[in-house]
Design an enzyme around this catalytic site. Structure first.
Site, short mmCIF file in Angstrom:
data_model
loop_
_atom_site.label_atom_id
_atom_site.label_comp_id
_atom_site.label_asym_id
_atom_site.label_seq_id
_atom_site.Cartn_x
_atom_site.Cartn_y
_atom_site.Cartn_z
N SER A 154 0.84 -1.20 0.00
CA SER A 154 0.00 0.00 0.00
C SER A 154 0.87 1.25 0.00
O SER A 154 1.65 1.47 -0.94
CB SER A 154 -0.97 -0.05 1.18
OG SER A 154 -2.00 0.88 1.05
N ASP A 235 -9.98 -5.74 -3.44
CA ASP A 235 -9.39 -4.73 -2.57
C ASP A 235 -10.29 -3.49 -2.58
O ASP A 235 -10.51 -2.88 -3.64
CB ASP A 235 -7.99 -4.39 -3.10
CG ASP A 235 -7.22 -3.40 -2.24
OD1 ASP A 235 -7.85 -2.56 -1.58
OD2 ASP A 235 -5.98 -3.48 -2.24
N HIS A 273 -7.22 -6.27 0.62
CA HIS A 273 -6.05 -5.43 0.94
C HIS A 273 -5.33 -5.91 2.20
O HIS A 273 -4.39 -5.28 2.65
CB HIS A 273 -6.53 -3.99 1.15
CG HIS A 273 -5.46 -2.94 1.02
ND1 HIS A 273 -4.90 -2.58 -0.20
CD2 HIS A 273 -4.86 -2.14 1.95
CE1 HIS A 273 -4.00 -1.61 -0.01
NE2 HIS A 273 -3.96 -1.33 1.28
#
Length: 296
Positions: A154, A235, A273
């Protein structure tokens, strides 16, 4: 500089060290975790130098998240590489509002060097990773920071791309390889990036130097090892109301560049995620770096 050992945990044949130190770059105490594989302890001093894989975490995280959830230690011990987990920003700062938002301020350093006050005194994460993290080798001399790679998740995936693309040149290779899980690929185009860059950087002209889609177009480094990325289709930051990650823009940006055909972008069906996602593909990523570091 001395790294204080807060705890030492035996795992997968090696040891996870939870450390802290006073940083001269961020003007604060910083936490960092280091995994030393069994080869660090079991091989003769004169024969071993252990390559290093740096893992950069995402928004809201500390060095503990990936240490506890990413599932990297067994693979690191298999190939004989060390893992370094830096923090995501300085913490406990005398800045009003530094803890008010989960996507800006503490735990959201974006791996850049801030130029806007009051952040510029503390938020020098790019310089911190480059200049102070390698000082671990003074205390742990078998660590070889001349052979290092970088990965992240991320915001940390953004950071990994930045370190690779900004610090490898025509005459010098700082990082042997890079890989990412669900990276923020085009921060200048998304709310997370606009908020961070607008808050930390004094002038909008500085933004492009921290955007992988801009950097990769100008990349001239001698190292063009494949970039490995995994992105889950479920995600929420990718498939939700706002696409904060924008992997398609990185795919478009590499066309006609030195990285054309060398971006290994994997859209994996159904994954989100979370660290369940990261742990599912951790082995592929560590192998990617082990090959680049000459361990396979």
């Amino acid at each position: 500089m001395t790294f204080t050992v807060k705890s030492e945990i035996y795992t997968f044949g090696g040891r996870l060290l939870k450390l802290s130190h006073q940083s001269l770059i961020t003007n604060s105490f910083m936490d960092v975790n280091v995994y030393l594989p069994s080869q660090y302890f079991n091989s003769p001093e004169s024969l071993v130098k252990i390559p290093v894989l740096i893992y950069l975490s995402g928004l809201t995280c500390t060095p503990q998240n990936a240490s506890e959830k990413a599932g990297l230690f067994g693979y690191a011990d298999k190939y004989g590489l060390a893992l370094v987990f830096p923090d995501t920003s300085p913490k406990n700062l005398p800045i009003a509002g530094s803890k008010d938002s989960w996507d800006f301020g503490e735990s959201a350093g974006f791996y850049l060097d801030a130029t806007k006050e009051p952040w510029s005194k503390y938020f020098q994460m790019h310089s911190y990773i480059l200049k102070e993290i390698p000082l671990l080798a003074k205390q742990y001399p078998k660590l070889d920071f001349t052979k290092k790679s970088i990965m992240g998740h991320s915001m940390g995936g953004l950071g990994a791309l930045l370190f690779f693309l900004r610090n490898n040149s025509e005459s010098h290779t700082e990082f042997q390889s890079v890989s990412c899980f669900a990276p923020i690929c085009a921060p200048m185009s998304v709310p997370w990036g606009k908020k961070a860059f607008g808050g930390y950087l004094a002038d909008e002209s500085e933004w492009a130097q921290y955007d992988p889609t801009q950097l990769i177009k100008k990349y001239q480094g001698i190292n063009t090892s494949d970039i490995l990325i995994h992105q889950g289709t479920k995600d929420g930051f990718y498939s939700g109301d706002i696409n904060q990650l924008q992997p398609e823009k990185l795919v478009e940006a590499v066309k006609g560049t030195r990285y054309d055909g060398k971006l290994n972008m994997n859209l994996v069906e159904g994954y989100d995620h979370s660290y369940y996602f990261i742990a599912s593909f951790a082995g592929e990523h560590v192998l990617h770096h082990a090959k680049a570091l000459g361990l396979v």
